[in-house]
Design a protein around this motif. Structure first.
Motif, PDB file in Angstrom:
ATOM      1  N   GLY A 218      -2.347 -45.516  48.109  1.00 52.79           N
ATOM      2  CA  GLY A 218      -0.887 -45.372  48.100  1.00 52.79           C
ATOM      3  C   GLY A 218      -0.442 -44.038  47.526  1.00 52.79           C
ATOM      4  N   GLY A 219       0.793 -43.651  47.859  1.00 48.65           N
ATOM      5  CA  GLY A 219       1.317 -42.349  47.425  1.00 48.65           C
ATOM      6  C   GLY A 219       1.409 -42.207  45.918  1.00 48.65           C
ATOM      7  N   THR A 220       1.845 -43.274  45.228  1.00 47.03           N
ATOM      8  CA  THR A 220       2.005 -43.210  43.767  1.00 47.03           C
ATOM      9  C   THR A 220       0.658 -43.085  43.058  1.00 47.03           C
ATOM     10  OG1 THR A 220       3.957 -44.603  44.061  1.00 47.03           O
ATOM     11  CG2 THR A 220       3.166 -44.356  41.813  1.00 47.03           C
ATOM     12  N   ALA A 221      -0.421 -43.509  43.735  1.00 46.29           N
ATOM     13  CA  ALA A 221      -1.766 -43.422  43.142  1.00 46.29           C
ATOM     14  C   ALA A 221      -2.229 -41.974  42.979  1.00 46.29           C
ATOM     15  CB  ALA A 221      -2.770 -44.185  44.004  1.00 46.29           C
ATOM     16  N   SER A 222      -1.501 -41.041  43.607  1.00 44.15           N
ATOM     17  CA  SER A 222      -1.869 -39.619  43.498  1.00 44.15           C
ATOM     18  C   SER A 222      -1.364 -38.988  42.199  1.00 44.15           C
ATOM     19  CB  SER A 222      -1.295 -38.840  44.685  1.00 44.15           C
ATOM     20  OG  SER A 222      -1.744 -39.405  45.889  1.00 44.15           O
ATOM     21  N   MET A 223      -0.631 -39.751  41.404  1.00 44.30           N
ATOM     22  CA  MET A 223      -0.099 -39.210  40.152  1.00 44.30           C
ATOM     23  C   MET A 223      -1.236 -38.761  39.218  1.00 44.30           C
ATOM     24  SD  MET A 223       2.639 -40.989  37.643  1.00 44.30           S
ATOM     25  CE  MET A 223       3.892 -41.078  38.896  1.00 44.30           C
ATOM     26  N   VAL A 246     -13.251 -47.269  38.549  1.00 41.65           N
ATOM     27  CA  VAL A 246     -12.062 -47.074  39.387  1.00 41.65           C
ATOM     28  C   VAL A 246     -12.350 -45.924  40.340  1.00 41.65           C
ATOM     29  CG1 VAL A 246      -9.592 -46.564  39.418  1.00 41.65           C
ATOM     30  CG2 VAL A 246     -10.542 -47.918  37.557  1.00 41.65           C
ATOM     31  N   LEU A 247     -12.205 -46.171  41.623  1.00 43.74           N
ATOM     32  CA  LEU A 247     -12.526 -45.164  42.648  1.00 43.74           C
ATOM     33  C   LEU A 247     -11.243 -44.706  43.336  1.00 43.74           C
ATOM     34  CD1 LEU A 247     -15.244 -47.471  44.082  1.00 43.74           C
ATOM     35  CD2 LEU A 247     -15.805 -45.389  42.860  1.00 43.74           C
ATOM     36  N   ALA A 248     -11.144 -43.415  43.553  1.00 44.42           N
ATOM     37  CA  ALA A 248      -9.983 -42.879  44.268  1.00 44.42           C
ATOM     38  C   ALA A 248     -10.406 -41.614  44.989  1.00 44.42           C
ATOM     39  CB  ALA A 248      -8.852 -42.564  43.291  1.00 44.42           C
ATOM     40  N   SER A 249      -9.916 -41.434  46.189  1.00 40.18           N
ATOM     41  CA  SER A 249     -10.235 -40.236  46.948  1.00 40.18           C
ATOM     42  C   SER A 249      -9.684 -39.012  46.211  1.00 40.18           C
ATOM     43  CB  SER A 249      -9.609 -40.331  48.340  1.00 40.18           C
ATOM     44  OG  SER A 249      -9.661 -39.080  48.972  1.00 40.18           O
ATOM     45  N   GLY A 250     -10.462 -37.942  46.182  1.00 38.46           N
ATOM     46  CA  GLY A 250     -10.022 -36.714  45.517  1.00 38.46           C
ATOM     47  C   GLY A 250      -8.850 -36.074  46.219  1.00 38.46           C
ATOM     48  N   ASN A 251      -8.650 -36.443  47.467  1.00 42.67           N
ATOM     49  CA  ASN A 251      -7.587 -35.857  48.282  1.00 42.67           C
ATOM     50  C   ASN A 251      -6.349 -36.761  48.242  1.00 42.67           C
ATOM     51  OD1 ASN A 251      -5.950 -35.122  50.466  1.00 42.67           O
ATOM     52  ND2 ASN A 251      -7.683 -34.334  51.631  1.00 42.67           N
ATOM     53  N   ALA A 252      -5.226 -36.231  47.786  1.00 38.91           N
ATOM     54  CA  ALA A 252      -3.988 -37.026  47.661  1.00 38.91           C
ATOM     55  C   ALA A 252      -3.522 -37.557  49.013  1.00 38.91           C
ATOM     56  CB  ALA A 252      -2.886 -36.178  47.036  1.00 38.91           C
ATOM     57  N   THR A 253      -3.730 -36.782  50.080  1.00 32.78           N
ATOM     58  CA  THR A 253      -3.315 -37.222  51.425  1.00 32.78           C
ATOM     59  C   THR A 253      -4.129 -38.428  51.863  1.00 32.78           C
ATOM     60  OG1 THR A 253      -2.858 -34.908  51.919  1.00 32.78           O
ATOM     61  CG2 THR A 253      -2.864 -36.414  53.784  1.00 32.78           C
TER      62      THR A 253
END
Length: 295
Positions: A218-223, A246-253
């Motif tokens: 989600g967009g807010t997860a890029s914070m 916790v895993l998250a793509s390095g790319n905000a897009t």
């Protein structure tokens, strides 16, 4: 879809499943911080476990509203882009000329202000390392931000306070102008609590695996610092035997469009052709058959 638009076949997939596929996992806990809400959904072998699905009305747009009200309370007025034009007087020096737009509605003005405040939020806000309190963050250095009309504003403790609403919704009570949302916020749970509640509703056998594959989308997860803060809070509150990751793509897009990316991956699989709900199946079994074809 079949009767009005005459599509030959269709497939319905749940957002959490597609996010999971986008990261190459069949089992994970998907934390989707979107614009209108935040949802936590456990996915096991490609299926969402509905009984453990949790949701909160606090999303990116709610945080934007909090920041807008806080700035207005400090006397900072956000001029919508249509209300002025910048004229270059001499090289590098601009003059702001106000424009009269009498037919513009109040809702459109608010929308334009929220677009600007949303950009402020994305540029300067970051999740605090520890729960926010006014004493600790009162002497925080100010961060400048230039508004479209050339006015530069300074943002201090709000940089940390607004994102912390995701973790501690009761902070809404301290934001001037948000009194109308105080009741909604008091019934909402913080992000780490939602994750733990969701995992606790799942079978004991898969809890460990879910703790070790928490996906942010989600967009807010890029914070900034959101991933690190969630991981820190979960390490404190989760069982000792759990390995929190916790895993998250390095790319905000990619974080923002993870559902679409997952759908693209699913549709490109060779086995996907057998998964369609076709028009002939619709005519033979009726609309309810979609529950079996698209669980």
């Amino acid at each position: 879809m079949f009767e009005k638009y005459q599509v030959p076949a269709l497939f319905l997939a749940k957002n959490a499943v597609l996010t999971s596929f986008a990261s190459g996992r069949a089992t994970s806990l998907v934390v989707d911080c979107g614009g209108g809400s935040t949802t936590v959904a456990p996915v096991h072998d490609g299926y969402v476990l509905q009984k453990a699905f949790t949701t909160s009305p606090i999303g990116g747009e709610f945080l934007t509203d909090c920041l807008l009200k806080s700035l207005e309370h400090k006397g900072i007025s956000i001029k919508p882009r249509y209300a002025f034009k910048r004229k270059e007087v001499r090289p590098g020096e601009f003059q702001v000329v106000d424009l009269d737009c009498p037919n513009t509605t109040e809702s459109y003005k608010l929308y334009c202000q929220r677009v600007i405040v949303g950009d402020i939020k994305e540029c300067v806000c970051r999740a605090p390392d520890t729960p926010y309190d006014d004493t600790s963050y009162s002497n925080i250095p100010m961060t400048p931000y230039e508004l479209p009309d050339g006015q530069t504003i300074e943002i201090g403790a709000d940089r940390f306070k607004i994102p912390d609403v995701l973790f501690n919704p009761s902070l809404v009570h301290t934001i001037p102008g948000m009194e109308g949302s105080a009741e909604m916020a008091s019934s909402a749970r913080g992000l780490p609590q939602m994750v733990i509640d969701s995992i606790n509703k799942c079978d004991v056998d898969i809890r460990r695996e879910l703790f070790s594959s928490i996906l942010l989308a989600g967009g807010t997860a890029s914070m900034q610092q959101l991933k690190e803060r969630i991981e820190k809070d979960l390490l404190e509150e989760s069982p000792q035997a759990a390995r929190v990751k916790v895993l998250a793509s390095g790319n905000a897009t990619e974080r923002r469009f993870s559902v679409w990316i997952g759908g693209s991956i699913l549709a490109s699989l060779g086995s996907f052709q057998q998964m369609w709900f076709s028009k002939s199946e619709f005519e033979e079994h009726g609309a309810s058959y979609i529950q079996r074809k698209c669980p």
